[in-house]
Design an enzyme around this catalytic site. Structure first.
Site, PDB file in Angstrom:
ATOM      1  N   TYR A 122      -0.546  33.813 -41.430  1.00 22.50           N
ATOM      2  CA  TYR A 122      -1.952  33.483 -41.167  1.00 22.50           C
ATOM      3  C   TYR A 122      -2.528  32.859 -42.427  1.00 22.50           C
ATOM      4  O   TYR A 122      -1.867  32.797 -43.463  1.00 22.50           O
ATOM      5  CB  TYR A 122      -2.718  34.743 -40.764  1.00 22.50           C
TER       6      TYR A 122
ATOM      7  N   ARG B 222      -8.392  36.662 -37.811  1.00 21.33           N
ATOM      8  CA  ARG B 222      -7.690  37.178 -36.637  1.00 21.33           C
ATOM      9  C   ARG B 222      -6.475  38.041 -36.964  1.00 21.33           C
ATOM     10  O   ARG B 222      -5.954  38.737 -36.098  1.00 21.33           O
ATOM     11  CB  ARG B 222      -7.258  36.009 -35.743  1.00 21.33           C
TER      12      ARG B 222
ATOM     13  N   TRP C 100     -22.414  29.480 -35.088  1.00 21.12           N
ATOM     14  CA  TRP C 100     -22.953  29.972 -36.356  1.00 21.12           C
ATOM     15  C   TRP C 100     -21.956  29.746 -37.480  1.00 21.12           C
ATOM     16  O   TRP C 100     -22.305  29.268 -38.559  1.00 21.12           O
ATOM     17  CB  TRP C 100     -23.289  31.464 -36.237  1.00 21.12           C
TER      18      TRP C 100
END
Lengths: 207, 206
Positions: A10, A16, A107
């Site tokens: 990652y 995540r 956002w």
């Protein structure tokens, strides 16, 4: 039979992958925490089975999609509920959390600070506050201190990560404070020795 | 084996509920196929655990979230792969379809028809075609008539429903550019119990 070799790839951030890293820590299972910098990603993208990360490699076989990875590990570590119904309830909660995360995206993507603050106000009232209300109800109704069943499941790690991240980044602090059971849940999870150890030693990143 | 009473709540369309309806039919398990008309939906929204459908009700207990419903039924009826790794692959495929629909969904909210068309073309070029390209490679690499292992899973059902939806509604002509995927769709649709449900189900636009 030798234990499987796990490698989790990652970005160098929580995002995540963090719920999975928390589960590895909790279960005391070693793995290769492969973090790649954003600049390395374009070159690596074509090597990933679905052009995405996180990817879990188990004895050389690759698996993408965070929910698939999380559930695969949860089953191995006894964190997927006690029966098919609990396991389905776990999936249901992961799915609703994913829906909420989708609503955050505008956002997160917004660069202009003023616009960002405006968007956040909407996200807070339309999404975060109602969601925290539901979570609080679910936790109280379940009565065990965990969100599904009597013992920790992967949902608890996903939600702990979100609350812990928000705490760290001073996000939605007032909203969380309205729900003492969610605050207590976060503290309880964070004080587990294995989790605590991971929180102390993990690379410090904003997200 | 214990007898359970099942109800599936959704709109009167195929879409997200269809793989679940196929599972019931394949398993030969009776269920109440509750179809809610859009005008009637506001009257039912509060009955659903997260204000959304599809919802599966098992012996009076409700379960929301499409992927949770697929997983639960697939586990009960034996369409979730033959090992933990296969089950993970099934879930991976289900998640990948969800990502594609999440990318497409905002386009439907756009009012201006010209803008919508442009966005759809971009979606097809930037998201759908790369996705189908990877899927086709994956299907070929698996080397069977199915996407996971060598037997039917709920992932196959979802992909079948999805390819048909793209062909008929969202992006005609695109799936056809992928002969292995188009072939998969045609072949799966001919499996007896699948064909049976396709023939007897209510005819809806979507």
């Amino acid at each position: 039979m030798s234990p499987p070799h796990y490698k989790l790839t990652y970005f160098n951030m929580m995002g995540r992958a963090e719920p999975m890293r928390l589960m590895f820590a909790y279960a005391g299972v070693p793995y290769e925490d492969n973090r790649i910098e954003k600049e390395q990603w374009p070159a690596l993208k074509s090597h990933m089975p679905n052009g995405q990360i996180p990817v879990l490699e188990v004895d050389g076989k690759q698996l993408s999609q965070s929910m698939a990875i999380s559930t695969f590990l949860a089953k191995k570590f006894g964190l997927d509920g006690k029966d098919d119904w609990e396991s389905a309830k776990v999936q249901e909660m992961l799915g609703t959390l994913d829906d909420v995360k989708l609503k955050f995206r505008p956002w997160m993507m917004e660069q202009d600070a003023n616009k960002k603050a405006e968007i956040f106000k909407t996200v807070l009232t339309e999404t975060i506050d109602p969601y925290l209300e539901r979570l609080s109800e679910t936790l109280k109704k379940n009565g065990s201190g965990y969100f599904v069943g009597q013992k920790p499941t992967q949902v608890d790690f996903h939600l702990f990560h979100i609350f812990n991240w928000w705490q760290q980044g001073n996000i939605a602090t007032e909203s969380i404070k309205k729900h003492p059971e969610l605050v207590a849940f976060t503290e309880k999870m964070g004080s587990n020795p294995k989790i605590k150890q991971w929180l102390e030693k993990r690379p410090k990143t904003a997200m | 084996m214990a007898h359970h009473s099942y109800k599936l709540y959704y709109f009167n369309i195929r879409a997200r509920a269809e793989p679940a309806r196929f599972l019931f039919h394949l398993a030969g398990v009776p269920y109440e196929d509750v179809r809610i008309e859009r005008e009637d939906w506001p009257n039912h929204k509060e009955e659903m655990p997260w204000g959304q459908i599809p919802v599966l009700e098992v012996d009076g207990k409700k379960l929301g979230q499409t992927a949770a419903i697929y997983q639960y039924l697939a586990n009960q009826f034996g369409y979730n792969g033959k090992s933990d790794w296969e089950t993970a692959q099934v879930q991976e495929l289900i998640g990948s379809v969800e990502d594609v629909f999440n990318a497409m969904h905002p386009i439907f909210m756009v009012q201006d028809e010209a803008e919508k068309k442009k966005l759809m073309e971009k979606f097809v070029a930037d998201t759908l075609i790369p996705y189908l390209t990877r899927l086709q490679k994956r299907f070929e690499a698996n080397g069977t008539d199915y996407f996971v292992g060598n037997s039917l899973t709920v992932a196959d059902l979802l992909l079948m429903v999805t390819f048909a939806a793209f062909k008929e509604n969202f992006a005609p002509g695109v799936v056809e550019k992928f002969p292995k995927l188009d072939g998969f769709l045609a072949k799966i649709s001919e499996e007896p119990k699948i064909k049976e449900w396709i023939e007897k189900r209510p005819k809806t636009d979507m």
